[in-house]
Write a protein that holds these residues in place. Structure first.
Motif, PDB file in Angstrom:
ATOM      1  N   GLY A   9       2.401  20.924  -4.537  1.00  0.00           N
ATOM      2  CA  GLY A   9       3.141  22.160  -4.799  1.00  0.00           C
ATOM      3  C   GLY A   9       3.893  22.669  -3.588  1.00  0.00           C
ATOM      4  N   MET A  10       3.632  22.055  -2.417  1.00  0.00           N
ATOM      5  CA  MET A  10       4.333  22.479  -1.199  1.00  0.00           C
ATOM      6  C   MET A  10       5.147  21.313  -0.643  1.00  0.00           C
ATOM      7  SD  MET A  10       1.501  24.708   0.857  1.00  0.00           S
ATOM      8  CE  MET A  10       2.414  24.471   2.380  1.00  0.00           C
ATOM      9  N   PRO A  11       6.347  21.586  -0.135  1.00  0.00           N
ATOM     10  CA  PRO A  11       7.156  20.471   0.384  1.00  0.00           C
ATOM     11  C   PRO A  11       6.704  19.958   1.755  1.00  0.00           C
ATOM     12  CG  PRO A  11       8.350  22.538   0.624  1.00  0.00           C
ATOM     13  CD  PRO A  11       7.085  22.855  -0.121  1.00  0.00           C
ATOM     14  N   GLY A  12       6.069  20.814   2.543  1.00  0.00           N
ATOM     15  CA  GLY A  12       5.739  20.436   3.918  1.00  0.00           C
ATOM     16  C   GLY A  12       4.470  19.611   4.040  1.00  0.00           C
ATOM     17  N   GLY A  13       4.199  19.162   5.268  1.00  0.00           N
ATOM     18  CA  GLY A  13       3.028  18.331   5.531  1.00  0.00           C
ATOM     19  C   GLY A  13       1.823  19.146   5.960  1.00  0.00           C
ATOM     20  N   THR A  14       0.643  18.590   5.706  1.00  0.00           N
ATOM     21  CA  THR A  14      -0.614  19.199   6.163  1.00  0.00           C
ATOM     22  C   THR A  14      -1.589  18.096   6.514  1.00  0.00           C
ATOM     23  OG1 THR A  14      -0.366  21.009   4.548  1.00  0.00           O
ATOM     24  CG2 THR A  14      -2.531  20.753   5.563  1.00  0.00           C
ATOM     25  N   TYR A  26       0.856  -1.196   0.000  1.00  0.00           N
ATOM     26  CA  TYR A  26       0.000   0.000   0.000  1.00  0.00           C
ATOM     27  C   TYR A  26       0.885   1.236   0.000  1.00  0.00           C
ATOM     28  CZ  TYR A  26      -3.919  -3.074   0.827  1.00  0.00           C
ATOM     29  OH  TYR A  26      -4.856  -4.058   0.682  1.00  0.00           O
ATOM     30  N   THR A  27       0.346   2.301  -0.590  1.00  0.00           N
ATOM     31  CA  THR A  27       1.131   3.539  -0.717  1.00  0.00           C
ATOM     32  C   THR A  27       0.327   4.752  -0.228  1.00  0.00           C
ATOM     33  OG1 THR A  27       0.303   3.999  -2.948  1.00  0.00           O
ATOM     34  CG2 THR A  27       2.304   2.676  -2.793  1.00  0.00           C
ATOM     35  N   VAL A  28       1.063   5.784   0.144  1.00  0.00           N
ATOM     36  CA  VAL A  28       0.484   7.123   0.311  1.00  0.00           C
ATOM     37  C   VAL A  28       1.380   8.083  -0.476  1.00  0.00           C
ATOM     38  CG1 VAL A  28      -0.678   6.834   2.545  1.00  0.00           C
ATOM     39  CG2 VAL A  28       1.758   7.435   2.486  1.00  0.00           C
ATOM     40  N   PRO A  29       0.851   9.237  -0.879  1.00  0.00           N
ATOM     41  CA  PRO A  29       1.695  10.163  -1.641  1.00  0.00           C
ATOM     42  C   PRO A  29       2.676  10.914  -0.753  1.00  0.00           C
ATOM     43  CG  PRO A  29      -0.484  11.106  -1.320  1.00  0.00           C
ATOM     44  CD  PRO A  29      -0.524   9.718  -0.732  1.00  0.00           C
ATOM     45  N   GLY A  30       3.818  11.289  -1.357  1.00  0.00           N
ATOM     46  CA  GLY A  30       4.748  12.230  -0.737  1.00  0.00           C
ATOM     47  C   GLY A  30       4.720  13.533  -1.513  1.00  0.00           C
ATOM     48  N   ASN A  31       5.493  14.494  -1.064  1.00  0.00           N
ATOM     49  CA  ASN A  31       5.481  15.794  -1.739  1.00  0.00           C
ATOM     50  C   ASN A  31       6.116  15.732  -3.130  1.00  0.00           C
ATOM     51  OD1 ASN A  31       7.723  15.439   0.270  1.00  0.00           O
ATOM     52  ND2 ASN A  31       8.579  17.162  -0.857  1.00  0.00           N
ATOM     53  N   HIS A  32       6.820  14.638  -3.454  1.00  0.00           N
ATOM     54  CA  HIS A  32       7.390  14.481  -4.801  1.00  0.00           C
ATOM     55  C   HIS A  32       6.477  13.662  -5.716  1.00  0.00           C
ATOM     56  CE1 HIS A  32      11.500  16.217  -4.319  1.00  0.00           C
ATOM     57  NE2 HIS A  32      11.235  15.991  -3.031  1.00  0.00           N
ATOM     58  N   VAL A  39      -0.194  15.497   2.041  1.00  0.00           N
ATOM     59  CA  VAL A  39       0.359  16.334   0.967  1.00  0.00           C
ATOM     60  C   VAL A  39      -0.534  17.532   0.654  1.00  0.00           C
ATOM     61  CG1 VAL A  39       0.842  16.334  -1.531  1.00  0.00           C
ATOM     62  CG2 VAL A  39       1.691  14.474  -0.083  1.00  0.00           C
ATOM     63  N   THR A  40       0.101  18.678   0.446  1.00  0.00           N
ATOM     64  CA  THR A  40      -0.526  19.797  -0.252  1.00  0.00           C
ATOM     65  C   THR A  40       0.285  19.961  -1.520  1.00  0.00           C
ATOM     66  OG1 THR A  40      -1.150  20.886   1.802  1.00  0.00           O
ATOM     67  CG2 THR A  40      -1.095  22.262  -0.174  1.00  0.00           C
TER      68      THR A  40
END
Ligand SMILES: [Fe+2]
Ligand SMILES: [Fe+2]
Length: 274
Positions: free
Chosen positions: A123-128, A75-81, A120-121
């Motif tokens: 376009g932004m590197p940080g977490g939300t 299973y996967t979740v997205p990262g900022n990349h 992920v947001t």
């Protein structure tokens, strides 16, 4: 039960390396081969984002090609990349999302329950983690408050002493902690993003990040310098859920690259005593 946790493969397109330097895709293939042949059999692989590097459809296609060789459910979740669209297009079975607009879902088929969160947001590197995502989490946790549960998301909600990722930040980390603290059955919060293998006590549970597949961040606790990375052989974390319900977390290096061994103690004790 054995759960492997990998993250931050930063796959490059065919013929390319991450940042022109790191053979992350080749290391990802080797890591998957290693997990496929692990004894006893690994039950489940959890992948906490930054599967791609930039991201482009070419990277997503290559990531899907590599992951098609993984013989263990994953299973996967997205990262900022990553992008949600590419994840849903190229790896749809790995992220059976239940929340409109976000890749959040639960995995119910194992002794350990898994709740996947989308931090992920784009376009932004940080977490939300916004109210919508946290309300969903709270409701899911309230359904089964006794069952051992792992959370997985890309961004860790605390500062790790890594200039780059600390600066990225995490919007909603306090509110996330307030939800987590309400439940005593959260055995681990699995994250990536920091490209280092670390464990941290937080809100009555343990945040566990796993190393990246090929590019590790260099720890510099002065927090003054721009972050640097080094190319190191891949590893994964292996969480062993034993018969007593405890979880033992090991770092498993992928052998056969430039890490010698394993060596049999018996053989080398004989050498030493000569
Ligand atoms: Fe990453
Ligand atoms: Fe990241």
């Amino acid at each position: 039960m054995l759960v492997a946790h990998i993250s931050d493969s930063h796959v490059a397109e065919y013929g390319k390396k991450a940042y022109g330097l790191a053979p992350t895709s080749e290391y990802f293939e080797k890591c998957i081969k290693h997990m496929n042949s692990f004894e006893p059999k690994i039950d489940l692989v959890l992948i906490t984002g930054d599967i791609c590097g930039n991201p482009t459809p070419g990277e997503s296609r290559r990531a899907a090609d590599i992951l098609s060789t993984l013989k263990i459910p994953y299973y996967t979740v997205p990262g900022n990349h990553d992008t949600r669209d590419d994840l849903l297009k190229y790896l749809p079975k790995s992220c059976p999302t239940e929340l409109d607009g976000f890749i959040q879902y639960t995995v119910e088929d194992y002794d350990l329950r898994v709740i996947a969160l989308d931090s992920v947001t784009e376009g932004m590197p940080g977490g939300t983690l916004c109210k919508k995502r946290l309300d969903w989490l709270d409701a899911k946790l309230a359904e089964q408050p006794q069952r051992p549960t792992m959370l997985m998301l890309h961004h860790p909600p605390i500062k790790y002493g890594v200039h780059e990722t600390d600066t990225d930040g995490f919007i909603g980390s306090e509110e996330f902690g307030d939800v987590v603290e309400k439940y005593s059955n959260i055995t681990r919060v699995l994250c990536g993003h920091v490209h280092m293998s670390c464990h941290a006590g937080w809100r009555n549970t343990v945040i566990s990040t796993t190393a990246a597949i090929g590019m590790q961040l260099v720890l510099d606790l002065t927090l003054k310098k721009d972050s640097a990375f080094s190319i190191q052989p891949p590893s994964y974390q292996l969480h062993y859920h034993n018969a007593d319900g405890e979880i033992i977390s090991n770092v498993i290096p992928v052998r056969g690259l430039d890490t010698p061994g394993p060596f049999m103690f018996e053989e080398y004790l004989k050498v030493e005593s000569k």
